[in-house]
Design a protein around this motif. Structure first.
Motif, mmCIF file in Angstrom:
data_model
loop_
_atom_site.group_PDB
_atom_site.id
_atom_site.type_symbol
_atom_site.label_atom_id
_atom_site.label_comp_id
_atom_site.label_asym_id
_atom_site.label_seq_id
_atom_site.Cartn_x
_atom_site.Cartn_y
_atom_site.Cartn_z
ATOM 1 N N PRO A 179 0.803 -1.232 0.000
ATOM 2 C CA PRO A 179 0.000 0.000 0.000
ATOM 3 C C PRO A 179 0.834 1.280 0.000
ATOM 4 O O PRO A 179 0.398 2.306 -0.531
ATOM 5 N N ALA A 180 2.042 1.236 0.563
ATOM 6 C CA ALA A 180 2.902 2.424 0.595
ATOM 7 C C ALA A 180 3.816 2.507 -0.625
ATOM 8 O O ALA A 180 4.626 3.426 -0.735
ATOM 9 N N ASN A 181 3.695 1.540 -1.533
ATOM 10 C CA ASN A 181 4.519 1.491 -2.749
ATOM 11 C C ASN A 181 6.016 1.515 -2.411
ATOM 12 O O ASN A 181 6.803 2.225 -3.043
ATOM 13 N N VAL A 182 6.383 0.697 -1.427
ATOM 14 C CA VAL A 182 7.780 0.581 -1.022
ATOM 15 C C VAL A 182 8.458 -0.590 -1.726
ATOM 16 O O VAL A 182 9.623 -0.504 -2.117
ATOM 17 N N GLN A 183 7.728 -1.671 -1.899
ATOM 18 C CA GLN A 183 8.322 -2.872 -2.478
ATOM 19 C C GLN A 183 8.439 -2.803 -4.002
ATOM 20 O O GLN A 183 9.406 -3.320 -4.577
ATOM 21 N N TYR A 184 7.463 -2.189 -4.654
ATOM 22 C CA TYR A 184 7.483 -2.141 -6.124
ATOM 23 C C TYR A 184 8.770 -1.525 -6.680
ATOM 24 O O TYR A 184 9.382 -2.101 -7.597
ATOM 25 N N PRO A 185 9.240 -0.359 -6.195
ATOM 26 C CA PRO A 185 10.489 0.197 -6.738
ATOM 27 C C PRO A 185 11.685 -0.746 -6.566
ATOM 28 O O PRO A 185 12.590 -0.762 -7.407
ATOM 29 N N VAL A 186 11.680 -1.532 -5.494
ATOM 30 C CA VAL A 186 12.754 -2.497 -5.275
ATOM 31 C C VAL A 186 12.673 -3.599 -6.326
ATOM 32 O O VAL A 186 13.699 -4.062 -6.840
ATOM 33 N N MET A 187 11.466 -4.016 -6.667
ATOM 34 C CA MET A 187 11.291 -5.028 -7.711
ATOM 35 C C MET A 187 11.795 -4.521 -9.058
ATOM 36 O O MET A 187 12.473 -5.251 -9.801
ATOM 37 N N TYR A 222 5.243 -22.738 -9.930
ATOM 38 C CA TYR A 222 5.650 -21.396 -10.339
ATOM 39 C C TYR A 222 7.038 -21.043 -9.813
ATOM 40 O O TYR A 222 7.897 -20.561 -10.555
ATOM 41 N N SER A 223 7.248 -21.282 -8.522
ATOM 42 C CA SER A 223 8.506 -20.850 -7.909
ATOM 43 C C SER A 223 9.676 -21.734 -8.322
ATOM 44 O O SER A 223 10.782 -21.245 -8.560
ATOM 45 N N SER A 224 9.438 -23.041 -8.430
ATOM 46 C CA SER A 224 10.552 -23.946 -8.724
ATOM 47 C C SER A 224 11.034 -23.827 -10.166
ATOM 48 O O SER A 224 12.191 -24.124 -10.457
ATOM 49 N N LEU A 225 10.174 -23.394 -11.066
ATOM 50 C CA LEU A 225 10.543 -23.329 -12.477
ATOM 51 C C LEU A 225 11.014 -21.937 -12.917
ATOM 52 O O LEU A 225 11.327 -21.733 -14.087
ATOM 53 N N ALA A 226 11.079 -21.010 -11.999
ATOM 54 C CA ALA A 226 11.575 -19.672 -12.340
ATOM 55 C C ALA A 226 13.088 -19.684 -12.529
ATOM 56 O O ALA A 226 13.803 -20.428 -11.851
ATOM 57 N N ALA A 227 13.570 -18.854 -13.436
ATOM 58 C CA ALA A 227 15.017 -18.759 -13.668
ATOM 59 C C ALA A 227 15.704 -18.005 -12.542
ATOM 60 O O ALA A 227 16.849 -18.300 -12.183
ATOM 61 N N GLU A 228 15.019 -17.025 -11.974
ATOM 62 C CA GLU A 228 15.562 -16.222 -10.873
ATOM 63 C C GLU A 228 14.501 -16.105 -9.788
ATOM 64 O O GLU A 228 13.316 -15.945 -10.077
ATOM 65 N N PHE A 229 14.944 -16.192 -8.538
ATOM 66 C CA PHE A 229 14.046 -16.073 -7.389
ATOM 67 C C PHE A 229 14.527 -14.891 -6.559
ATOM 68 O O PHE A 229 15.659 -14.894 -6.066
ATOM 69 N N VAL A 230 13.681 -13.883 -6.416
ATOM 70 C CA VAL A 230 14.090 -12.651 -5.732
ATOM 71 C C VAL A 230 13.226 -12.423 -4.501
ATOM 72 O O VAL A 230 12.002 -12.288 -4.596
ATOM 73 N N ILE A 231 13.870 -12.395 -3.338
ATOM 74 C CA ILE A 231 13.197 -12.031 -2.094
ATOM 75 C C ILE A 231 13.193 -10.510 -2.001
ATOM 76 O O ILE A 231 14.248 -9.873 -2.032
ATOM 77 N N VAL A 232 12.019 -9.938 -1.923
ATOM 78 C CA VAL A 232 11.883 -8.482 -1.840
ATOM 79 C C VAL A 232 11.471 -8.144 -0.408
ATOM 80 O O VAL A 232 10.354 -8.435 0.008
ATOM 81 N N ALA A 233 12.393 -7.533 0.345
ATOM 82 C CA ALA A 233 12.133 -7.318 1.770
ATOM 83 C C ALA A 233 12.694 -5.997 2.274
ATOM 84 O O ALA A 233 13.524 -5.962 3.191
ATOM 85 N N PRO A 234 12.242 -4.879 1.693
ATOM 86 C CA PRO A 234 12.659 -3.588 2.260
ATOM 87 C C PRO A 234 11.973 -3.361 3.605
ATOM 88 O O PRO A 234 10.908 -3.925 3.868
ATOM 89 N N THR A 235 12.587 -2.563 4.436
ATOM 90 C CA THR A 235 11.997 -2.284 5.747
ATOM 91 C C THR A 235 10.843 -1.307 5.612
ATOM 92 O O THR A 235 10.974 -0.229 5.037
ATOM 93 N N CYS A 236 9.691 -1.716 6.124
ATOM 94 C CA CYS A 236 8.515 -0.841 6.145
ATOM 95 C C CYS A 236 7.616 -1.319 7.278
ATOM 96 O O CYS A 236 8.023 -2.153 8.090
ATOM 97 N N HIS A 237 6.408 -0.773 7.360
ATOM 98 C CA HIS A 237 5.493 -1.147 8.441
ATOM 99 C C HIS A 237 4.174 -1.636 7.865
ATOM 100 O O HIS A 237 3.692 -1.134 6.847
ATOM 101 N N HIS A 238 3.614 -2.621 8.547
ATOM 102 C CA HIS A 238 2.318 -3.140 8.144
ATOM 103 C C HIS A 238 1.256 -2.066 8.358
ATOM 104 O O HIS A 238 1.237 -1.402 9.394
ATOM 105 N N LEU A 239 0.395 -1.880 7.355
ATOM 106 C CA LEU A 239 -0.560 -0.778 7.395
ATOM 107 C C LEU A 239 -1.506 -0.867 8.581
ATOM 108 O O LEU A 239 -1.766 0.137 9.251
ATOM 109 N N GLN A 240 -2.025 -2.067 8.869
ATOM 110 C CA GLN A 240 -3.005 -2.198 9.948
ATOM 111 C C GLN A 240 -2.366 -2.426 11.311
ATOM 112 O O GLN A 240 -2.803 -1.840 12.302
#
Length: 297
Positions: free
Chosen positions: A124-132, A199-217
């Motif tokens: 919701p804060a659009n923090v992860q998308y730019p990292v992707m 889906y995950s096992s057949l991907a060529a690249e696996f990217v963990i996206v984990a920037p620091t942010c806070h859960h909205l609720q």
């Protein structure tokens, strides 16, 4: 004789002993009953596990729902994570309808694994998308550099060609849950979730996206540590890890911090995969979020 002092005491003692024996007997009965109940529960769980095992193994070689992919060149222009239904209606998705098509095709698929930071929207804060987006560019540059080395080019002169990077980006396909899993139909959502292992096992690249942010609720911190505690995320990791190893697994904690997982200081390197992922949690909020389609924005 009950009227004598000694007899009265003896009666009390006998009564106490009898009462104690009754209590002990009741405890023994209760313990035995609990043990039997525990054994029945264990047998039931084992039976359920045996029933689930074939279905789980089935998903490692079959898909219950088509793989839905976003061209990377389209993904980087979205501006934010967008729902499957919206992208579908705009004709921006690519489908692979069978496990064979996904496994034996020449698609270059990047699988984004991340923790939702709201009950109704993943970012919701659009923090992860730019990292992707930054991760896609990083992967395209790495791929171009590898190609340059294979072709005997020098990094200083011919490698790092921006045109080639763009060309690689155009060949990339993105899998990310919000855009690749139906969000507004519970039945198809469940089918897609059942196909996560493929889906995950057949991907060529696996990217963990984990920037620091806070859960909205909840306001809880969401970062790599909280990501590692999420069972859904761990399941995605393990499916990819056991088929491919860690060489093509990445950790992205900011647009400028994208590194291979096995070289990251944040990742424990002296543990087996089983030790790394032996403990995971599925919160009640996560279960509800996975079971129901999110509300329309």
């Amino acid at each position: 004789p009950w009227h004598t002092e000694g007899g009265f005491v003896s009666a009390i003692t006998a009564g106490s002993i009898a009462g104690g024996l009754v209590v002990v007997a009741a405890l023994v009965v209760a313990i035995v009953a609990c043990a039997r109940k525990a054994r029945r529960l264990e047998r039931r769980q084992q039976l359920e596990a045996r029933k689930r095992a074939p279905a789980a193994l089935h998903t490692t070689h079959h898909m219950n729902h088509s793989a839905v992919l976003v061209p990377a060149s389209t993904f980087v222009s979205l501006g934010e994570l967008r729902a499957y239904e919206d992208l579908r209606d705009e004709g921006k998705l690519i489908y692979r309808d069978s496990f064979s098509a996904l496994a034996h095709g020449d698609d270059y698929i990047v699988f984004f694994s991340h923790q939702w930071t709201s009950f109704d929207h993943p970012d919701p804060a659009n923090v992860q998308y730019p990292v992707m987006v930054a991760a896609l560019l990083k992967l395209a540059e790495e791929k171009e550099a590898d190609n340059a080395v294979r072709e005997g080019k020098t990094r200083a002169s011919e490698a790092g060609d921006a045109t080639e990077v763009v060309s690689i980006l155009e060949r990339m396909l993105v899998w990310v849950d919000y855009s690749s899993i139906p969000q507004r139909s519970e039945a198809t959502l469940k089918l897609a979730i059942q196909s996560l292992s493929a889906y995950s096992s057949l991907a060529a690249e696996f990217v963990i996206v984990a920037p620091t942010c806070h859960h909205l609720q909840t306001g809880a911190v969401c970062d790599f540590e909280s990501y590692r505690r999420r069972a859904w995320c761990r399941a995605e990791q393990l499916c990819h890890l056991f088929r491919n190893g860690m060489d093509d697994m990445w950790l992205a904690t900011s647009p400028k911090h994208i590194e291979r997982l096995h070289t990251s200081k944040k990742h424990p390197t002296n543990a087996t995969p089983e030790e790394l992922y032996e403990r995971g949690a599925i919160t009640s909020e996560e279960v509800r979020a996975r079971r129901r389609p999110p509300r329309r924005p």
